[in-house]
Design a protein around this motif. Structure first.
Motif, PDB file in Angstrom:
ATOM      1  N   PHE A 142       8.706   8.025 -13.995  1.00  0.00           N
ATOM      2  CA  PHE A 142       8.980   9.279 -14.693  1.00  0.00           C
ATOM      3  C   PHE A 142      10.465   9.422 -14.993  1.00  0.00           C
ATOM      4  CE2 PHE A 142       9.652  10.061 -10.232  1.00  0.00           C
ATOM      5  CZ  PHE A 142      10.674  10.994 -10.159  1.00  0.00           C
ATOM      6  N   THR A 143      10.799  10.378 -15.846  1.00  0.00           N
ATOM      7  CA  THR A 143      12.200  10.632 -16.204  1.00  0.00           C
ATOM      8  C   THR A 143      12.644  11.982 -15.652  1.00  0.00           C
ATOM      9  OG1 THR A 143      11.514  11.605 -18.312  1.00  0.00           O
ATOM     10  CG2 THR A 143      12.102   9.268 -18.324  1.00  0.00           C
ATOM     11  N   HIS A 144      13.928  12.046 -15.262  1.00  0.00           N
ATOM     12  CA  HIS A 144      14.504  13.304 -14.785  1.00  0.00           C
ATOM     13  C   HIS A 144      14.231  14.460 -15.731  1.00  0.00           C
ATOM     14  CE1 HIS A 144      17.936  12.039 -11.855  1.00  0.00           C
ATOM     15  NE2 HIS A 144      16.892  12.497 -11.207  1.00  0.00           N
ATOM     16  N   SER A 145      14.559  14.236 -16.994  1.00  0.00           N
ATOM     17  CA  SER A 145      14.576  15.330 -17.958  1.00  0.00           C
ATOM     18  C   SER A 145      13.200  15.904 -18.233  1.00  0.00           C
ATOM     19  CB  SER A 145      15.198  14.852 -19.277  1.00  0.00           C
ATOM     20  OG  SER A 145      14.495  13.751 -19.803  1.00  0.00           O
ATOM     21  N   ALA A 146      12.141  15.173 -17.884  1.00  0.00           N
ATOM     22  CA  ALA A 146      10.777  15.624 -18.172  1.00  0.00           C
ATOM     23  C   ALA A 146      10.163  16.404 -17.015  1.00  0.00           C
ATOM     24  CB  ALA A 146       9.897  14.423 -18.506  1.00  0.00           C
ATOM     25  N   VAL A 147      10.932  16.632 -15.936  1.00  0.00           N
ATOM     26  CA  VAL A 147      10.376  17.298 -14.756  1.00  0.00           C
ATOM     27  C   VAL A 147      11.252  18.507 -14.409  1.00  0.00           C
ATOM     28  CG1 VAL A 147       9.505  16.953 -12.408  1.00  0.00           C
ATOM     29  CG2 VAL A 147       9.609  15.020 -13.976  1.00  0.00           C
ATOM     30  N   PRO A 148      11.050  19.634 -15.106  1.00  0.00           N
ATOM     31  CA  PRO A 148      11.918  20.802 -14.899  1.00  0.00           C
ATOM     32  C   PRO A 148      11.940  21.313 -13.463  1.00  0.00           C
ATOM     33  CG  PRO A 148      10.562  21.072 -16.870  1.00  0.00           C
ATOM     34  CD  PRO A 148      10.058  19.856 -16.166  1.00  0.00           C
ATOM     35  N   ALA A 149      10.801  21.319 -12.782  1.00  0.00           N
ATOM     36  CA  ALA A 149      10.757  21.863 -11.426  1.00  0.00           C
ATOM     37  C   ALA A 149      11.606  21.042 -10.462  1.00  0.00           C
ATOM     38  CB  ALA A 149       9.311  21.933 -10.936  1.00  0.00           C
ATOM     39  N   LEU A 150      11.676  19.731 -10.690  1.00  0.00           N
ATOM     40  CA  LEU A 150      12.545  18.887  -9.867  1.00  0.00           C
ATOM     41  C   LEU A 150      13.988  19.371  -9.971  1.00  0.00           C
ATOM     42  CD1 LEU A 150      12.660  14.967  -9.988  1.00  0.00           C
ATOM     43  CD2 LEU A 150      14.702  16.349  -9.825  1.00  0.00           C
ATOM     44  N   ASN A 151      14.438  19.548 -11.202  1.00  0.00           N
ATOM     45  CA  ASN A 151      15.824  19.942 -11.419  1.00  0.00           C
ATOM     46  C   ASN A 151      16.099  21.372 -10.951  1.00  0.00           C
ATOM     47  OD1 ASN A 151      16.818  17.465 -12.884  1.00  0.00           O
ATOM     48  ND2 ASN A 151      15.089  18.011 -14.184  1.00  0.00           N
ATOM     49  N   GLY A 204       0.784  -1.226   0.000  1.00  0.00           N
ATOM     50  CA  GLY A 204       0.000   0.000   0.000  1.00  0.00           C
ATOM     51  C   GLY A 204       0.815   1.275   0.000  1.00  0.00           C
ATOM     52  N   LEU A 205       2.146   1.182  -0.075  1.00  0.00           N
ATOM     53  CA  LEU A 205       2.958   2.384  -0.121  1.00  0.00           C
ATOM     54  C   LEU A 205       2.939   2.972  -1.527  1.00  0.00           C
ATOM     55  CD1 LEU A 205       4.231   0.584   2.304  1.00  0.00           C
ATOM     56  CD2 LEU A 205       6.066   2.260   2.170  1.00  0.00           C
ATOM     57  N   GLU A 206       3.027   4.297  -1.606  1.00  0.00           N
ATOM     58  CA  GLU A 206       3.076   4.973  -2.907  1.00  0.00           C
ATOM     59  C   GLU A 206       4.491   4.878  -3.451  1.00  0.00           C
ATOM     60  OE1 GLU A 206       2.283   9.335  -4.987  1.00  0.00           O
ATOM     61  OE2 GLU A 206       1.935   9.063  -2.836  1.00  0.00           O
ATOM     62  N   LEU A 207       4.617   4.367  -4.650  1.00  0.00           N
ATOM     63  CA  LEU A 207       5.922   4.103  -5.247  1.00  0.00           C
ATOM     64  C   LEU A 207       6.217   5.122  -6.333  1.00  0.00           C
ATOM     65  CD1 LEU A 207       8.227   1.981  -5.177  1.00  0.00           C
ATOM     66  CD2 LEU A 207       6.985   0.729  -6.952  1.00  0.00           C
ATOM     67  N   MET A 208       7.337   5.826  -6.187  1.00  0.00           N
ATOM     68  CA  MET A 208       7.838   6.744  -7.208  1.00  0.00           C
ATOM     69  C   MET A 208       9.104   6.121  -7.790  1.00  0.00           C
ATOM     70  SD  MET A 208       5.782   9.514  -6.865  1.00  0.00           S
ATOM     71  CE  MET A 208       6.700  10.845  -7.660  1.00  0.00           C
ATOM     72  N   ILE A 209       9.152   5.947  -9.107  1.00  0.00           N
ATOM     73  CA  ILE A 209      10.325   5.357  -9.756  1.00  0.00           C
ATOM     74  C   ILE A 209      10.875   6.354 -10.766  1.00  0.00           C
ATOM     75  CG2 ILE A 209      11.240   3.429 -11.079  1.00  0.00           C
ATOM     76  CD1 ILE A 209       8.949   1.717 -10.113  1.00  0.00           C
ATOM     77  N   VAL A 210      12.080   6.837 -10.514  1.00  0.00           N
ATOM     78  CA  VAL A 210      12.702   7.788 -11.419  1.00  0.00           C
ATOM     79  C   VAL A 210      13.622   7.044 -12.388  1.00  0.00           C
ATOM     80  CG1 VAL A 210      14.532   8.298  -9.728  1.00  0.00           C
ATOM     81  CG2 VAL A 210      14.132   9.856 -11.640  1.00  0.00           C
ATOM     82  N   ILE A 211      13.415   7.284 -13.662  1.00  0.00           N
ATOM     83  CA  ILE A 211      14.362   6.831 -14.678  1.00  0.00           C
ATOM     84  C   ILE A 211      15.359   7.970 -14.839  1.00  0.00           C
ATOM     85  CG2 ILE A 211      14.655   6.151 -17.086  1.00  0.00           C
ATOM     86  CD1 ILE A 211      11.890   4.909 -16.985  1.00  0.00           C
ATOM     87  N   ALA A 212      16.527   7.791 -14.255  1.00  0.00           N
ATOM     88  CA  ALA A 212      17.467   8.896 -14.052  1.00  0.00           C
ATOM     89  C   ALA A 212      18.310   9.156 -15.294  1.00  0.00           C
ATOM     90  CB  ALA A 212      18.352   8.597 -12.841  1.00  0.00           C
ATOM     91  N   ASP A 213      17.660   9.705 -16.327  1.00  0.00           N
ATOM     92  CA  ASP A 213      18.370   9.913 -17.588  1.00  0.00           C
ATOM     93  C   ASP A 213      19.454  10.979 -17.466  1.00  0.00           C
ATOM     94  OD1 ASP A 213      16.359  11.794 -17.276  1.00  0.00           O
ATOM     95  OD2 ASP A 213      15.620  11.670 -19.335  1.00  0.00           O
ATOM     96  N   TYR A 214      19.224  12.033 -16.664  1.00  0.00           N
ATOM     97  CA  TYR A 214      20.262  13.037 -16.489  1.00  0.00           C
ATOM     98  C   TYR A 214      21.487  12.459 -15.778  1.00  0.00           C
ATOM     99  CZ  TYR A 214      17.763  17.218 -18.089  1.00  0.00           C
ATOM    100  OH  TYR A 214      17.127  18.166 -18.852  1.00  0.00           O
TER     101      TYR A 214
END
Length: 345
Positions: free
Chosen positions: A101-110, A55-65
């Motif tokens: 999700f991918t690093h490069s697609a999330v500008p606010a993260l970076n 039941g935990l929320e899973l975030m998986i980053v495909i760390a392309d950067y």
């Protein structure tokens, strides 16, 4: 919360059960440098599916950067990213409940890198033992600034989504401590906003490559999740063993033999000592044949599912687009909170 099972021994895995208790969101991920293999599956993928089932929320980053942190060029990143999604889904990750999700697609993260960099000193980054080791093994002609600030980028990965639990190996603890330090300093300097993520230390057994070294597709010693049965048999026929015909499970003194015994045990959900005792004096030939049968039997449902998914790669891109949209919404919200806390626009 129900304990999950450690397939190497058939016993409950208290680290997952106890470590996940009371937590809400987990972040984990991979660099898109090639296909995932059995080491990835038993080291991380299996645990991700178990944690999601709890039941935990899973975030998986495909760390392309992060691919360009330790190499001068990054090749076939989009293709590798899609293949990671393929392996995730085939292994049982549910894209309806997990955000991929991918690093490069999330500008606010970076963009969070900038305020976070102001909270850590050059001396503190220089002392990070994992950074030192990664610099020593870098594939770059010269060490880049991205390599040096890699722990801060990882902090942005974790804090943008306010992950409070991170599955890591022992070697990644210095990076996690940097994240905790940045969160603490931001909360003290501005306003309490970020959790200090806790480590969920992996107890997954280390699988070696068929040559006895670190398992890596680039070394040709790894059985990838998408390999066919003939390729699996070929790789295992060439696996390193030793001259002692009697099979035993002694990882320190017989690493090659013990690695194959462990692989069988993981695939069959048995104790490795029992596996070794059953093979007994059958020698390396029986050991390799048993390992081949065990791996192919274990991976058959996953490979069937993987082949079905691979037939329509648009589905993989849809999963990434949906995951990127969800990650962007979270990152935009967090960045707005950071701007408010810092008094910026």
């Amino acid at each position: 919360m129900t304990a999950t099972t450690d397939t190497a021994s058939g016993t409950a895995n208290p680290l997952i059960a106890a470590g996940a208790e009371g937590h809400r969101r987990i972040l984990t991920g991979d660099r898109p440098t090639g296909p995932l293999h059995l080491g990835h599956y038993f080291g991380t993928l299996r645990n991700r599916v178990q944690l999601q089932s709890q039941g935990l929320e899973l975030m998986i980053v495909i760390a392309d950067y992060q691919v360009i942190t330790d190499r001068d060029r990054a090749e076939r990143i989009a293709e590798h990213a899609e293949n990671l999604v393929l392996d995730y889904l085939a292994a049982g990750v549910d894209p309806e409940r997990a955000t991929i999700f991918t690093h490069s697609a999330v500008p606010a993260l970076n963009q969070l890198m900038l305020p976070f960099l102001s909270l850590i000193s050059v001396a503190e980054l220089s002392r990070n033992p994992t950074v030192k080791d990664e610099i020593a093994h870098s594939r770059q002609a010269a060490v880049s600034g991205l390599m040096f600030t890699y722990p801060v980028h990882q902090a942005a990965d974790l804090l943008f989504c306010k992950a409070d639990l991170v599955p890591v190996g022992q070697d990644q603890l210095p990076h996690l401590e940097t994240t905790r330090l940045i969160a603490r300093r931001f909360n003290d300097r501005y306003t309490p906003l970020f959790p200090e993520p806790q480590a969920l230390l992996s107890r997954a057994p280390l699988l070696l490559g068929t040559d006895g070294g670190k398992m890596s597709k680039s070394r040709g010693n790894a059985i990838t999740l998408g390999a066919d049965e003939d390729e699996t048999a070929r790789l295992l026929r060439g696996a390193v063993t030793d001259t002692d015909r009697h099979i035993s499970y002694q990882p320190e003194t017989r690493p090659g033999v013990s690695n194959l015994v462990l692989l069988i045990a993981l695939c069959q959900d048995r104790d490795p000592h029992a596996v070794a005792e059953e093979i007994g004096s059958g020698g390396a030939a029986l050991l390799k044949r048993t390992a081949t049968e065990a791996v192919n039997e274990f991976l058959r449902p996953l490979r069937t599912r993987r082949a079905e998914l691979a037939a329509d790669r648009a589905v993989l891109r849809d999963v990434l687009h949906a995951g990127n949209a969800r990650a962007n919404a979270i990152a935009d919200r967090t960045l707005a909170e950071v701007r408010t806390a810092m008094g910026t626009f």
